[in-house]
Design a protein around this motif. Structure first.
Motif, PDB file in Angstrom:
ATOM      1  N   LEU A  57     -42.303  31.162  -6.116  1.00 23.62           N
ATOM      2  CA  LEU A  57     -41.397  31.453  -4.774  1.00 23.62           C
ATOM      3  C   LEU A  57     -41.113  32.959  -4.588  1.00 23.62           C
ATOM      4  O   LEU A  57     -41.509  33.449  -3.510  1.00 23.62           O
ATOM      5  CB  LEU A  57     -40.066  30.874  -5.063  1.00 23.62           C
ATOM      6  CG  LEU A  57     -39.962  29.469  -4.847  1.00 23.62           C
ATOM      7  CD1 LEU A  57     -38.766  28.716  -5.521  1.00 23.62           C
ATOM      8  CD2 LEU A  57     -40.113  28.871  -3.711  1.00 23.62           C
ATOM      9  N   VAL A  58     -41.010  33.938  -5.680  1.00 24.20           N
ATOM     10  CA  VAL A  58     -40.889  35.267  -5.482  1.00 24.20           C
ATOM     11  C   VAL A  58     -42.153  36.029  -4.820  1.00 24.20           C
ATOM     12  O   VAL A  58     -42.003  36.715  -3.969  1.00 24.20           O
ATOM     13  CB  VAL A  58     -40.603  36.035  -6.701  1.00 24.20           C
ATOM     14  CG1 VAL A  58     -40.305  37.558  -6.505  1.00 24.20           C
ATOM     15  CG2 VAL A  58     -39.176  35.569  -7.167  1.00 24.20           C
ATOM     16  N   HIS A  59     -43.270  35.635  -5.564  1.00 28.96           N
ATOM     17  CA  HIS A  59     -44.671  36.001  -5.028  1.00 28.96           C
ATOM     18  C   HIS A  59     -44.808  35.738  -3.478  1.00 28.96           C
ATOM     19  O   HIS A  59     -45.311  36.386  -2.525  1.00 28.96           O
ATOM     20  CB  HIS A  59     -45.612  35.391  -5.995  1.00 28.96           C
ATOM     21  CG  HIS A  59     -47.269  35.799  -5.434  1.00 28.96           C
ATOM     22  ND1 HIS A  59     -47.479  37.050  -4.984  1.00 28.96           N
ATOM     23  CD2 HIS A  59     -48.136  34.844  -4.869  1.00 28.96           C
ATOM     24  CE1 HIS A  59     -48.763  36.981  -4.784  1.00 28.96           C
ATOM     25  NE2 HIS A  59     -49.047  35.723  -4.671  1.00 28.96           N
ATOM     26  N   ALA A  60     -44.497  34.396  -3.070  1.00 30.05           N
ATOM     27  CA  ALA A  60     -44.705  33.863  -1.805  1.00 30.05           C
ATOM     28  C   ALA A  60     -43.677  34.705  -0.702  1.00 30.05           C
ATOM     29  O   ALA A  60     -44.092  34.797   0.553  1.00 30.05           O
ATOM     30  CB  ALA A  60     -44.468  32.530  -1.604  1.00 30.05           C
ATOM     31  N   MET A  61     -42.782  35.248  -1.168  1.00 31.02           N
ATOM     32  CA  MET A  61     -41.648  35.717  -0.218  1.00 31.02           C
ATOM     33  C   MET A  61     -41.876  37.302  -0.105  1.00 31.02           C
ATOM     34  O   MET A  61     -41.054  38.100   0.817  1.00 31.02           O
ATOM     35  CB  MET A  61     -40.303  35.549  -0.848  1.00 31.02           C
ATOM     36  CG  MET A  61     -39.959  34.233  -0.740  1.00 31.02           C
ATOM     37  SD  MET A  61     -38.190  33.825  -1.071  1.00 31.02           S
ATOM     38  CE  MET A  61     -37.916  32.025  -0.995  1.00 31.02           C
ATOM     39  N   MET A  90     -34.790  34.157  -2.457  1.00 27.51           N
ATOM     40  CA  MET A  90     -34.495  35.011  -1.054  1.00 27.51           C
ATOM     41  C   MET A  90     -33.653  36.252  -1.652  1.00 27.51           C
ATOM     42  O   MET A  90     -33.647  37.258  -1.072  1.00 27.51           O
ATOM     43  CB  MET A  90     -34.012  33.924  -0.445  1.00 27.51           C
ATOM     44  CG  MET A  90     -34.751  33.095   0.275  1.00 27.51           C
ATOM     45  SD  MET A  90     -33.943  31.947   1.325  1.00 27.51           S
ATOM     46  CE  MET A  90     -33.231  32.981   2.695  1.00 27.51           C
ATOM     47  N   GLN A  91     -32.576  36.131  -2.428  1.00 31.21           N
ATOM     48  CA  GLN A  91     -31.713  37.228  -2.651  1.00 31.21           C
ATOM     49  C   GLN A  91     -32.436  38.275  -3.419  1.00 31.21           C
ATOM     50  O   GLN A  91     -32.211  39.491  -3.127  1.00 31.21           O
ATOM     51  CB  GLN A  91     -30.458  36.799  -3.468  1.00 31.21           C
ATOM     52  CG  GLN A  91     -29.692  35.744  -2.761  1.00 31.21           C
ATOM     53  CD  GLN A  91     -28.483  35.100  -3.884  1.00 31.21           C
ATOM     54  OE1 GLN A  91     -28.962  34.857  -4.945  1.00 31.21           O
ATOM     55  NE2 GLN A  91     -27.297  34.722  -3.126  1.00 31.21           N
ATOM     56  N   HIS A  92     -33.541  37.871  -4.230  1.00 34.68           N
ATOM     57  CA  HIS A  92     -34.130  38.981  -4.924  1.00 34.68           C
ATOM     58  C   HIS A  92     -35.088  39.746  -3.926  1.00 34.68           C
ATOM     59  O   HIS A  92     -35.183  40.874  -4.190  1.00 34.68           O
ATOM     60  CB  HIS A  92     -35.050  38.230  -5.934  1.00 34.68           C
ATOM     61  CG  HIS A  92     -36.046  39.134  -6.700  1.00 34.68           C
ATOM     62  ND1 HIS A  92     -37.111  39.634  -6.399  1.00 34.68           N
ATOM     63  CD2 HIS A  92     -35.801  39.573  -7.985  1.00 34.68           C
ATOM     64  CE1 HIS A  92     -37.820  40.519  -7.487  1.00 34.68           C
ATOM     65  NE2 HIS A  92     -36.877  40.281  -8.455  1.00 34.68           N
ATOM     66  N   GLU A  93     -35.551  38.922  -2.950  1.00 33.01           N
ATOM     67  CA  GLU A  93     -36.296  39.810  -1.950  1.00 33.01           C
ATOM     68  C   GLU A  93     -35.518  40.190  -0.767  1.00 33.01           C
ATOM     69  O   GLU A  93     -36.175  40.849   0.126  1.00 33.01           O
ATOM     70  CB  GLU A  93     -37.395  38.677  -1.398  1.00 33.01           C
ATOM     71  CG  GLU A  93     -38.494  38.286  -2.692  1.00 33.01           C
ATOM     72  CD  GLU A  93     -39.217  39.707  -3.274  1.00 33.01           C
ATOM     73  OE1 GLU A  93     -39.891  40.409  -2.299  1.00 33.01           O
ATOM     74  OE2 GLU A  93     -39.257  39.941  -4.138  1.00 33.01           O
ATOM     75  N   GLY A  94     -34.390  39.971  -0.838  1.00 34.92           N
ATOM     76  CA  GLY A  94     -33.512  40.664   0.373  1.00 34.92           C
ATOM     77  C   GLY A  94     -33.433  39.751   1.717  1.00 34.92           C
ATOM     78  O   GLY A  94     -33.358  40.434   2.772  1.00 34.92           O
ATOM     79  N   ILE A  95     -34.060  38.484   1.498  1.00 33.93           N
ATOM     80  CA  ILE A  95     -34.054  37.619   2.822  1.00 33.93           C
ATOM     81  C   ILE A  95     -32.882  36.857   3.059  1.00 33.93           C
ATOM     82  O   ILE A  95     -32.333  36.328   2.515  1.00 33.93           O
ATOM     83  CB  ILE A  95     -35.441  36.602   2.674  1.00 33.93           C
ATOM     84  CG1 ILE A  95     -36.504  37.343   2.007  1.00 33.93           C
ATOM     85  CG2 ILE A  95     -35.636  35.867   3.799  1.00 33.93           C
ATOM     86  CD1 ILE A  95     -37.582  36.332   1.641  1.00 33.93           C
ATOM     87  N   GLU A 143     -22.584  27.110  -0.036  1.00 37.77           N
ATOM     88  CA  GLU A 143     -21.983  28.096  -1.105  1.00 37.77           C
ATOM     89  C   GLU A 143     -22.955  29.323  -1.329  1.00 37.77           C
ATOM     90  O   GLU A 143     -22.705  30.179  -2.295  1.00 37.77           O
ATOM     91  CB  GLU A 143     -22.002  27.217  -2.727  1.00 37.77           C
ATOM     92  CG  GLU A 143     -20.924  26.232  -2.719  1.00 37.77           C
ATOM     93  CD  GLU A 143     -20.989  25.452  -3.684  1.00 37.77           C
ATOM     94  OE1 GLU A 143     -22.033  25.463  -4.593  1.00 37.77           O
ATOM     95  OE2 GLU A 143     -20.136  24.301  -3.797  1.00 37.77           O
ATOM     96  N   SER A 144     -23.860  29.444  -0.500  1.00 37.61           N
ATOM     97  CA  SER A 144     -25.031  30.711  -0.682  1.00 37.61           C
ATOM     98  C   SER A 144     -24.504  31.656   0.331  1.00 37.61           C
ATOM     99  O   SER A 144     -23.769  31.601   1.157  1.00 37.61           O
ATOM    100  CB  SER A 144     -26.278  30.172  -0.611  1.00 37.61           C
ATOM    101  OG  SER A 144     -26.381  29.780   0.721  1.00 37.61           O
ATOM    102  N   THR A 145     -25.233  32.899   0.023  1.00 41.11           N
ATOM    103  CA  THR A 145     -25.149  33.815   0.906  1.00 41.11           C
ATOM    104  C   THR A 145     -25.911  34.181   2.321  1.00 41.11           C
ATOM    105  O   THR A 145     -25.421  34.791   3.189  1.00 41.11           O
ATOM    106  CB  THR A 145     -25.182  35.498  -0.075  1.00 41.11           C
ATOM    107  OG1 THR A 145     -26.540  35.138  -0.435  1.00 41.11           O
ATOM    108  CG2 THR A 145     -24.149  35.387  -0.728  1.00 41.11           C
ATOM    109  N   PRO A 146     -27.216  33.394   2.249  1.00 43.84           N
ATOM    110  CA  PRO A 146     -27.882  33.672   3.232  1.00 43.84           C
ATOM    111  C   PRO A 146     -27.303  32.821   4.397  1.00 43.84           C
ATOM    112  O   PRO A 146     -26.693  31.942   4.511  1.00 43.84           O
ATOM    113  CB  PRO A 146     -29.179  32.983   2.757  1.00 43.84           C
ATOM    114  CG  PRO A 146     -29.373  33.078   1.316  1.00 43.84           C
ATOM    115  CD  PRO A 146     -27.882  32.940   1.064  1.00 43.84           C
ATOM    116  N   GLU A 147     -27.897  33.320   5.480  1.00 42.92           N
ATOM    117  CA  GLU A 147     -27.505  32.556   6.893  1.00 42.92           C
ATOM    118  C   GLU A 147     -28.393  31.343   6.940  1.00 42.92           C
ATOM    119  O   GLU A 147     -29.873  31.437   7.012  1.00 42.92           O
ATOM    120  CB  GLU A 147     -27.780  33.368   7.924  1.00 42.92           C
ATOM    121  CG  GLU A 147     -26.935  34.428   8.290  1.00 42.92           C
ATOM    122  CD  GLU A 147     -27.015  35.475   9.675  1.00 42.92           C
ATOM    123  OE1 GLU A 147     -28.210  35.386  10.111  1.00 42.92           O
ATOM    124  OE2 GLU A 147     -26.126  36.048   9.768  1.00 42.92           O
TER     125      GLU A 147
END
Length: 206
Positions: A57-61, A90-95, A143-147
């Motif tokens: 997932l991180v690689h793809a993002m 997503m949080q790791h990659e800032g998305i 409960e998450s931070t992304p929109e």
């Protein structure tokens, strides 16, 4: 814009890839079986991997601006187990933006407002397993931070874009019984630029 599409080999996901490429977007598709993607394009990057593997997932993002997930349940728990990993990546990659395709079963019931549709007499389905999977995703996203936006179609036959559908926040438009794959994909894709349904479910039908 560069988007990551999950479920790109599925009915809805394959349409989303097509729309994004037509609009000039850069598209990355993370798939278990790359051979299932028939589209070849210089703006399409196909990565072989698994949504249950955090490193995949991180690689793809890398370099991605938004995520669209059209993963379905397929009789497994992949949907609910992958979402925490997806949110973390997503949080790791800032998305900050994710759009997912859910089911009308996780919208609020009109007849029993305290319940979701699949928990109420509105639902005609005997099995609630798929809706329960989608409910877990809904809870995790709340409960998450992304929109986030969850597009919730009712019965989903194959078919192209008609464009005359109805949408409503948190409930299914009254009397709605179906919506084609094409219109579901088109509306889901348009949420990349539409800010009306941030952090909410959207019922969609004819």
């Amino acid at each position: 814009m560069h988007i990551l599409v999950l479920g790109a080999t599925g009915r809805v996901g394959s349409h989303i890839v097509k729309y994004a490429l037509q609009d000039g977007y850069q598209v990355t598709a993370l798939v278990r079986t790359p051979q299932k993607i028939n589209t070849q394009h210089d703006r399409l990057t196909i990565i072989e991997g698994n949504v249950l593997e955090p490193n995949d997932l991180v690689h793809a993002m890398h370099g991605v601006d938004a995520v669209i997930s059209a993963l379905n349940t397929d009789g497994t728990t992949t949907l609910s187990k992958s979402m925490p990993l997806l949110i973390n990546a997503m949080q790791h990659e800032g998305i900050k933006r994710i759009i997912t395709v859910g089911t009308a079963g996780i919208l609020q019931s009109r007849t029993e407002p305290g319940k979701l549709r699949f928990q109420s007499s509105e639902s005609k389905r005997k099995s609630t397993r798929a809706a329960e999977e989608h409910e877990q995703v809904y809870t995790l996203l709340k409960e998450s931070t992304p929109e986030w936006t969850i597009v919730c179609p009712t019965y989903l036959p194959d078919g192209e874009v008609r464009g005359n559908y109805r949408v409503e926040r948190d409930v299914l438009p009254e009397g709605g019984t179906e919506i084609t794959v094409g219109d579901t994909a088109e509306f889901t894709y348009r949420q990349l630029s539409d800010r009306r349904f941030i952090n909410t479910r959207v019922g969609i039908c004819y």
